[in-house]
Write an enzyme that holds these catalytic residues in place. Structure first.
Site, PDB file in Angstrom:
ATOM      1  N   GLY A  52      20.291  29.226 -15.651  1.00  0.00           N
ATOM      2  CA  GLY A  52      20.522  29.925 -14.387  1.00  0.00           C
ATOM      3  C   GLY A  52      21.751  29.367 -13.671  1.00  0.00           C
ATOM      4  O   GLY A  52      22.508  30.111 -13.038  1.00  0.00           O
TER       5      GLY A  52
ATOM      6  N   LYS B  31      13.701  23.518 -22.688  1.00  0.00           N
ATOM      7  CA  LYS B  31      14.163  24.676 -21.888  1.00  0.00           C
ATOM      8  C   LYS B  31      14.100  25.952 -22.730  1.00  0.00           C
ATOM      9  O   LYS B  31      14.516  25.963 -23.882  1.00  0.00           O
ATOM     10  CB  LYS B  31      15.577  24.430 -21.367  1.00  0.00           C
TER      11      LYS B  31
ATOM     12  N   HIS C 124      20.876  21.070 -21.593  1.00  0.00           N
ATOM     13  CA  HIS C 124      19.551  20.792 -21.030  1.00  0.00           C
ATOM     14  C   HIS C 124      18.636  20.202 -22.109  1.00  0.00           C
ATOM     15  O   HIS C 124      18.903  20.320 -23.306  1.00  0.00           O
ATOM     16  CB  HIS C 124      18.902  22.068 -20.497  1.00  0.00           C
TER      17      HIS C 124
HETATM   18  N1  LIG Z   1      16.626  26.611  -9.677  1.00  0.00           N
HETATM   19  C1  LIG Z   1      16.559  25.296  -9.941  1.00  0.00           C
HETATM   20  O1  LIG Z   1      17.107  24.449  -9.222  1.00  0.00           O
HETATM   21  C2  LIG Z   1      15.769  24.853 -11.127  1.00  0.00           C
HETATM   22  C3  LIG Z   1      15.131  25.780 -11.893  1.00  0.00           C
HETATM   23  N2  LIG Z   1      14.316  25.398 -12.910  1.00  0.00           N
HETATM   24  C4  LIG Z   1      13.587  26.472 -13.575  1.00  0.00           C
HETATM   25  O2  LIG Z   1      12.221  26.381 -13.206  1.00  0.00           O
HETATM   26  C5  LIG Z   1      11.409  26.890 -14.258  1.00  0.00           C
HETATM   27  C6  LIG Z   1      10.337  25.871 -14.637  1.00  0.00           C
HETATM   28  O3  LIG Z   1      10.964  24.729 -15.178  1.00  0.00           O
HETATM   29  P1  LIG Z   1      10.085  23.458 -15.619  1.00  0.00           P
HETATM   30  O4  LIG Z   1       9.318  22.943 -14.467  1.00  0.00           O
HETATM   31  O5  LIG Z   1      10.998  22.568 -16.350  1.00  0.00           O
HETATM   32  O6  LIG Z   1       9.081  24.158 -16.661  1.00  0.00           O
HETATM   33  P2  LIG Z   1       7.586  23.714 -17.048  1.00  0.00           P
HETATM   34  O7  LIG Z   1       7.252  24.509 -18.273  1.00  0.00           O
HETATM   35  O8  LIG Z   1       7.493  22.229 -17.077  1.00  0.00           O
HETATM   36  O9  LIG Z   1       6.714  24.229 -15.809  1.00  0.00           O
HETATM   37  C7  LIG Z   1       6.426  25.573 -15.551  1.00  0.00           C
HETATM   38  C8  LIG Z   1       4.976  25.647 -15.122  1.00  0.00           C
HETATM   39  O10 LIG Z   1       4.681  26.963 -14.676  1.00  0.00           O
HETATM   40  C9  LIG Z   1       3.466  27.366 -15.319  1.00  0.00           C
HETATM   41  N3  LIG Z   1       3.387  28.824 -15.474  1.00  0.00           N
HETATM   42  C10 LIG Z   1       4.215  29.636 -16.159  1.00  0.00           C
HETATM   43  N4  LIG Z   1       3.772  30.915 -16.099  1.00  0.00           N
HETATM   44  C11 LIG Z   1       2.634  30.877 -15.364  1.00  0.00           C
HETATM   45  C12 LIG Z   1       1.701  31.874 -14.958  1.00  0.00           C
HETATM   46  N5  LIG Z   1       1.864  33.165 -15.288  1.00  0.00           N
HETATM   47  N6  LIG Z   1       0.638  31.490 -14.195  1.00  0.00           N
HETATM   48  C13 LIG Z   1       0.466  30.204 -13.838  1.00  0.00           C
HETATM   49  N7  LIG Z   1       1.329  29.205 -14.221  1.00  0.00           N
HETATM   50  C14 LIG Z   1       2.383  29.553 -14.964  1.00  0.00           C
HETATM   51  C15 LIG Z   1       3.524  26.697 -16.677  1.00  0.00           C
HETATM   52  O11 LIG Z   1       2.262  26.696 -17.282  1.00  0.00           O
HETATM   53  P3  LIG Z   1       2.184  26.853 -18.890  1.00  0.00           P
HETATM   54  O12 LIG Z   1       2.752  25.609 -19.439  1.00  0.00           O
HETATM   55  O13 LIG Z   1       0.724  27.033 -19.126  1.00  0.00           O
HETATM   56  O14 LIG Z   1       2.995  28.072 -19.254  1.00  0.00           O
HETATM   57  C16 LIG Z   1       4.038  25.315 -16.290  1.00  0.00           C
HETATM   58  O15 LIG Z   1       3.000  24.456 -15.848  1.00  0.00           O
HETATM   59  C17 LIG Z   1      12.357  27.285 -15.380  1.00  0.00           C
HETATM   60  O16 LIG Z   1      12.670  28.651 -15.279  1.00  0.00           O
HETATM   61  C18 LIG Z   1      13.603  26.441 -15.069  1.00  0.00           C
HETATM   62  O17 LIG Z   1      14.777  26.969 -15.602  1.00  0.00           O
HETATM   63  C19 LIG Z   1      14.125  24.101 -13.231  1.00  0.00           C
HETATM   64  C20 LIG Z   1      14.758  23.128 -12.523  1.00  0.00           C
HETATM   65  C21 LIG Z   1      15.640  23.422 -11.411  1.00  0.00           C
HETATM   66  O1  LIG Z   2      15.155  24.282 -16.951  1.00  0.00           O
HETATM   67  C1  LIG Z   2      15.684  23.318 -16.336  1.00  0.00           C
HETATM   68  O2  LIG Z   2      15.338  22.143 -16.532  1.00  0.00           O
HETATM   69  C2  LIG Z   2      16.716  23.619 -15.338  1.00  0.00           C
HETATM   70  N1  LIG Z   2      16.921  24.862 -15.055  1.00  0.00           N
HETATM   71  C3  LIG Z   2      17.845  25.381 -14.114  1.00  0.00           C
HETATM   72  C4  LIG Z   2      18.858  26.274 -14.818  1.00  0.00           C
HETATM   73  O3  LIG Z   2      18.456  27.101 -15.646  1.00  0.00           O
HETATM   74  O4  LIG Z   2      20.057  26.154 -14.533  1.00  0.00           O
HETATM   75  C5  LIG Z   2      18.434  24.328 -13.219  1.00  0.00           C
HETATM   76  C6  LIG Z   2      18.595  22.969 -13.810  1.00  0.00           C
HETATM   77  O5  LIG Z   2      19.805  22.886 -14.491  1.00  0.00           O
HETATM   78  C7  LIG Z   2      17.426  22.524 -14.652  1.00  0.00           C
END
Ligand SMILES: NC(=O)C1=CN([C@@H]2O[C@H](COP(=O)(O)OP(=O)(O)OC[C@H]3O[C@@H](n4cnc5c(N)ncnc54)[C@H](OP(=O)(O)O)[C@@H]3O)[C@@H](O)[C@H]2O)C=CC1
Ligand SMILES: O=C(O)C1=N[C@H](C(=O)O)C[C@H](O)C1
Length: 266
Positions: free
Chosen positions: A165, A159, A155
């Site tokens: 996950g 990350k 990734h």
């Molecule tokens: N299941 C799936 O298919 C996928 C899962 N993911 C997961 O999704 C999550 C987010 O990924 P990604 O978008 O890349 O991360 P980012 O850091 O780009 O986005 C997360 C956002 O959530 C906000 N946030 C975190 N904690 C809080 C809180 N307590 N209150 C309000 N806002 C909050 C962050 O703000 P701040 O920066 O201020 O902390 C940030 O804007 C990760 O756990 C990732 O692994 C990602 C892609 C696909």
């Molecule tokens: O953090 C990410 O970007 C992603 N998180 C998920 C994971 O933890 O597997 C899904 C995807 O691969 C992207």
């Protein structure tokens, strides 16, 4: 369906805002970021490059959830756990893409699912969930004595959790195929004089760098031959489309804890 996007300024949050705007039957109800975020007050659609949405990003979670049908949440474990409880009190749909939970968090989600319709998955894409089915079949057919299972993932440099996950979801599929407990079988780190590979173990290897959206490979390595099952994510919209599909699907379900395999019928 009126949806709240949590973490609306994040990588996934912005992608979700775009996908919701493109999806029939889905509407952006509210967009949430942390108190103090520079994104507060900005229009969520403009920030996402999806045009004006008429929804200003707020830190007021309670107000955001009022009148909503569901919450789509790709944020951080502490927030997702708190929101699951709030969704349960309100009987809402809660789609959880967040990763990096502790094993003991499972009980909290099971409890919240008594009131909420929760869809939770380490990967919301069709491709990865189909891959998990194939991994489960392969692990069942090949058995632990002749073939060793290793899960590799790479990734982007931002990350924060490891293994991903998705890697854990694929490891879980291999463990299910073999009828073993993943927590007991998994080897997450190797360093120094490790000794020979433990028979039946499921190994994990983590790479981080650059802008890689998400790459996963499950290797089944035997004597003289190797099977490699892999998935490459090229665009975050595959996760967002899966999450919005999950929200629409869960609206018609009874309270409970569902997976993407339930949503996709796999
Ligand atoms: N299941 C799936 O298919 C996928 C899962 N993911 C997961 O999704 C999550 C987010 O990924 P990604 O978008 O890349 O991360 P980012 O850091 O780009 O986005 C997360 C956002 O959530 C906000 N946030 C975190 N904690 C809080 C809180 N307590 N209150 C309000 N806002 C909050 C962050 O703000 P701040 O920066 O201020 O902390 C940030 O804007 C990760 O756990 C990732 O692994 C990602 C892609 C696909
Ligand atoms: O953090 C990410 O970007 C992603 N998180 C998920 C994971 O933890 O597997 C899904 C995807 O691969 C992207």
């Amino acid at each position: 369906m009126k949806l709240v996007v949590l973490g609306a300024a994040g990588r996934m949050g912005r992608t979700l805002v775009k996908v919701i705007a493109e999806t029939e039957g889905a509407a952006l109800h509210a967009a949430v970021e942390r108190e103090g975020s520079l994104a507060l007050g900005q229009d969520a659609g403009l920030l996402a490059g999806a045009g004006h949405a008429g929804v200003a990003i707020t830190h007021d979670l309670e107000a955001a959830m009022a009148g909503a049908d569901g919450v789509v949440d790709f944020t951080a474990p502490a927030l997702s756990l708190a929101v699951a409880r709030m969704a349960a009190e309100r009987g809402l749909v809660h789609v959880i893409g967040t990763t990096g939970f502790a094993p003991q968090d499972d009980a909290a989600f099971a409890q919240a699912a008594e009131g909420a319709r929760i869809v939770k998955s380490g990967n919301m894409s069709l491709g990865v969930n189909l891959l998990a089915v194939l991994v489960e079949q392969a692990a069942r057919a090949l058995g632990p004595d002749a073939f060793d299972v290793e899960v590799l993932e790479m990734h982007h440099r931002h990350k924060v959790d490891a293994p991903s996950g998705t890697a854990l979801l694929l490891g879980q599929a291999a463990a299910a195929g073999r009828g073993v407990d993943l927590a007991a079988a998994s080897v997450r780190v190797r360093d120094g004089h490790t000794g020979a590979r433990q028979a039946g173990s499921i190994g994990f290897a983590t790479l981080r760098g650059g802008s890689v959206v998400g790459e996963h490979e499950v290797i089944l390595a035997g004597e003289g031959e190797r099977i490699e099952l892999s998935h490459r994510a090229e665009d975050r919209s595959i996760f967002a489309r899966g999450a919005v599909k999950a929200a629409l699907w869960a609206k018609g379900c009874a309270p409970g804890l569902y997976s993407m395999r339930d949503v996709l019928g796999l």
